[in-house]
Design an enzyme around this catalytic site. Structure first.
Site, PDB file in Angstrom:
ATOM      1  N   GLU A  54       3.351  -4.426   6.226  1.00 45.32           N
ATOM      2  CA  GLU A  54       4.397  -4.354   5.188  1.00 45.32           C
ATOM      3  C   GLU A  54       5.081  -5.711   5.043  1.00 45.32           C
ATOM      4  O   GLU A  54       5.393  -6.145   3.927  1.00 45.32           O
ATOM      5  CB  GLU A  54       5.426  -3.272   5.536  1.00 45.32           C
ATOM      6  CG  GLU A  54       4.868  -1.851   5.608  1.00 45.32           C
ATOM      7  CD  GLU A  54       4.485  -1.275   4.252  1.00 45.32           C
ATOM      8  OE1 GLU A  54       4.084  -2.035   3.336  1.00 45.32           O
ATOM      9  OE2 GLU A  54       4.567  -0.039   4.096  1.00 45.32           O
TER      10      GLU A  54
ATOM     11  N   THR B  85       7.878  -3.827  -4.437  1.00 44.45           N
ATOM     12  CA  THR B  85       8.789  -3.452  -3.348  1.00 44.45           C
ATOM     13  C   THR B  85       9.690  -4.626  -2.968  1.00 44.45           C
ATOM     14  O   THR B  85      10.879  -4.455  -2.693  1.00 44.45           O
ATOM     15  CB  THR B  85       8.001  -2.931  -2.130  1.00 44.45           C
ATOM     16  OG1 THR B  85       7.220  -1.818  -2.568  1.00 44.45           O
ATOM     17  CG2 THR B  85       8.918  -2.454  -1.013  1.00 44.45           C
TER      18      THR B  85
HETATM   19  N1  LIG Z   1      -4.278  -3.364   1.768  1.00 43.73           N
HETATM   20  C1  LIG Z   1      -3.440  -3.337   0.740  1.00 43.73           C
HETATM   21  N2  LIG Z   1      -3.228  -2.214   0.049  1.00 43.73           N
HETATM   22  C2  LIG Z   1      -2.393  -2.185  -1.020  1.00 43.73           C
HETATM   23  N3  LIG Z   1      -1.717  -3.244  -1.485  1.00 43.73           N
HETATM   24  C3  LIG Z   1      -1.891  -4.396  -0.813  1.00 43.73           C
HETATM   25  C4  LIG Z   1      -2.736  -4.478   0.321  1.00 43.73           C
HETATM   26  N4  LIG Z   1      -2.669  -5.722   0.785  1.00 43.73           N
HETATM   27  C5  LIG Z   1      -1.838  -6.392  -0.031  1.00 43.73           C
HETATM   28  N5  LIG Z   1      -1.375  -5.599  -1.009  1.00 43.73           N
HETATM   29  C6  LIG Z   1      -0.461  -5.981  -2.103  1.00 43.73           C
HETATM   30  O1  LIG Z   1       0.764  -5.265  -1.936  1.00 43.73           O
HETATM   31  C7  LIG Z   1       1.315  -4.905  -3.183  1.00 43.73           C
HETATM   32  C8  LIG Z   1       1.608  -3.415  -3.168  1.00 43.73           C
HETATM   33  O2  LIG Z   1       2.684  -3.242  -2.362  1.00 43.73           O
HETATM   34  P1  LIG Z   1       4.010  -2.554  -2.926  1.00 43.73           P
HETATM   35  O3  LIG Z   1       4.932  -2.546  -1.780  1.00 43.73           O
HETATM   36  O4  LIG Z   1       4.453  -3.192  -4.182  1.00 43.73           O
HETATM   37  O5  LIG Z   1       3.474  -1.129  -3.299  1.00 43.73           O
HETATM   38  P2  LIG Z   1       3.298   0.183  -2.503  1.00 43.73           P
HETATM   39  O6  LIG Z   1       2.877  -0.096  -1.092  1.00 43.73           O
HETATM   40  O7  LIG Z   1       2.412   1.042  -3.319  1.00 43.73           O
HETATM   41  O8  LIG Z   1       4.746   0.791  -2.645  1.00 43.73           O
HETATM   42  P3  LIG Z   1       5.848   1.411  -1.698  1.00 43.73           P
HETATM   43  O9  LIG Z   1       5.930   0.531  -0.467  1.00 43.73           O
HETATM   44  O10 LIG Z   1       7.095   1.408  -2.534  1.00 43.73           O
HETATM   45  O11 LIG Z   1       5.423   2.800  -1.379  1.00 43.73           O
HETATM   46  C9  LIG Z   1       0.320  -5.232  -4.231  1.00 43.73           C
HETATM   47  O12 LIG Z   1       0.755  -6.417  -4.866  1.00 43.73           O
HETATM   48  C10 LIG Z   1      -0.957  -5.528  -3.485  1.00 43.73           C
HETATM   49  O13 LIG Z   1      -1.733  -6.531  -4.067  1.00 43.73           O
HETATM   50  N1  LIG Z   2      12.091   2.007   2.381  1.00 38.64           N
HETATM   51  C1  LIG Z   2      11.275   1.176   1.551  1.00 38.64           C
HETATM   52  C2  LIG Z   2      10.052   1.953   1.146  1.00 38.64           C
HETATM   53  C3  LIG Z   2       9.141   1.252   0.206  1.00 38.64           C
HETATM   54  O1  LIG Z   2       8.127   2.182  -0.126  1.00 38.64           O
HETATM   55  C4  LIG Z   2      12.067   0.760   0.335  1.00 38.64           C
HETATM   56  O2  LIG Z   2      12.659   1.633  -0.301  1.00 38.64           O
HETATM   57  O3  LIG Z   2      12.107  -0.440   0.033  1.00 38.64           O
END
Ligand SMILES: Nc1ncnc2c1ncn2[C@@H]1O[C@H](COP(=O)(O)OP(=O)(O)OP(=O)(O)O)[C@@H](O)[C@H]1O
Ligand SMILES: N[C@@H](CCO)C(=O)O
Length: 311
Positions: free
Chosen positions: A128, A184
């Protein structure tokens, strides 16, 4: 070459006022991570993926935790990571977290490391951090443990599984025509540095109500608990349709509704008293009013990460 394949489910973090604390794993989507490795003279990691995610080791949420684990333990190996994305990215469904959870579980099994689940969460948090710049623990904790979890400490990591004694179903309103780069990260930058004591008290009441509602199996407490005065409000520009969807969900007797993670997806909890069809019909129309196309996914609570040998 030895190989392991791990499957980790999507998740909805926060659950109202449990910012960076509470999260729920669901069967809506999952990621698969396959890791092949053999011992070598030095650590060499490569990543490939079936989607457009970064493949630089330190920018991918699957590979960065693997690198950290192998460096900390002092293992030199040639490691090939294949990320098969099923969880759509950037929609608040714990996409980066699912990859991280699957990757740490696969490497743990592959090298027989015997890391505890809390250790897996600790390392998955690096994934993350690689993506958002901050190592939030909630999504990875849910994807690793399954069910609904509370992250009660991050140093050291301690996750508690919340006993769920009320049966519910899950509806997710997933906007499919919204793409916010580094969503995020941006959503975290929108948060206030200071909060009022009044909002702090309201949020503390909500989080205690939600947890007690799950444990005691009391619908009214869960409903009361699915509220937030601080984080959802600060991020409202990212999901302007949310208040209207939440209102109609409550009107048609959902248990409750909240933003899924950092949004823009919306999580609705339902049961047999809920008019789900009305919520879906009117919710999709509401999204359209905001020029957003929402797909509705029905899901259940999911279990934790699973690992198997690749054949
Ligand atoms: N293994 C991976 N899987 C998904 N996204 C990835 C990965 N590695 C890097 N990224 C990057 O992370 C970003 C997605 O992360 P983001 O935190 O925005 O979304 P999320 O994980 O779906 O959301 P949230 O954390 O709110 O549930 C994208 O820009 C993507 O390119
Ligand atoms: N707790 C995190 C979760 C992202 O999925 C946020 O709200 O930024």
């Amino acid at each position: 070459m030895e190989c392991r394949r791990a499957k980790a489910y999507s998740s909805s973090a926060n659950l109202g006022s449990g910012f960076d604390i509470l999260s729920m794993a669901h069967t809506a989507f999952y990621d698969i991570v396959e890791i092949e490795a053999e011992y070598g003279k030095e650590l060499n990691i490569t990543v490939e993926a079936n989607s457009n995610i970064p493949t630089e080791i330190e920018k991918n949420s699957a590979s960065y935790p693997v690198k950290k684990i192998l460096e900390d333990i002092g293992i030199s190996a040639s490691v090939k990571i294949k990320v098969i994305k099923g969880v759509p990215e950037g929609l608040g469904l714990g996409s980066s977290g699912a990859s991280a959870a699957a990757a740490v579980a696969a490497i743990n099994d592959l090298f027989n490391l015997n890391l505890s689940k809390n250790d897996l969460v600790k390392y998955a948090m690096y994934g993350e951090a690689a993506v958002t710049g901050s190592p939030h623990p909630d999504n990875v904790a849910a994807s690793i443990y399954g069910g609904v979890v509370s992250v009660i400490s991050t140093n050291p990591v301690k996750v508690v599984e919340i006993p769920i004694n009320y049966i519910f179903d899950i509806l997710l309103f997933v906007p499919i025509n919204i793409k916010i780069r580094e969503k995020t990260k941006k959503a975290r930058e929108m948060l206030p540095k200071m909060v009022s004591i009044n909002d702090y008290v309201l949020n503390s009441r909500s989080i205690s109500s939600l947890i007690l509602g799950f444990v005691k199996g009391e619908r009214d407490l869960i409903r009361l608990g699915l509220n937030d005065e601080i984080v959802e409000k600060a991020r409202l520009p990212l999901f302007p349709y949310y208040p209207k969807i939440k209102n109609l969900a409550l009107k048609y007797n959902a248990i409750g509704a909240c933003v899924s993670g950092a949004g823009p997806s919306i999580l609705v909890l339902t049961d047999k008293m809920t008019d789900e069809n009305k919520i879906i019909e009117e919710g999709v129309k509401t999204c359209k009013e905001f020029n957003v196309e929402c797909k509705v996914i029905k899901a259940k609570l999911a279990g934790g990460v699973l690992v198997e040998r690749c054949y």
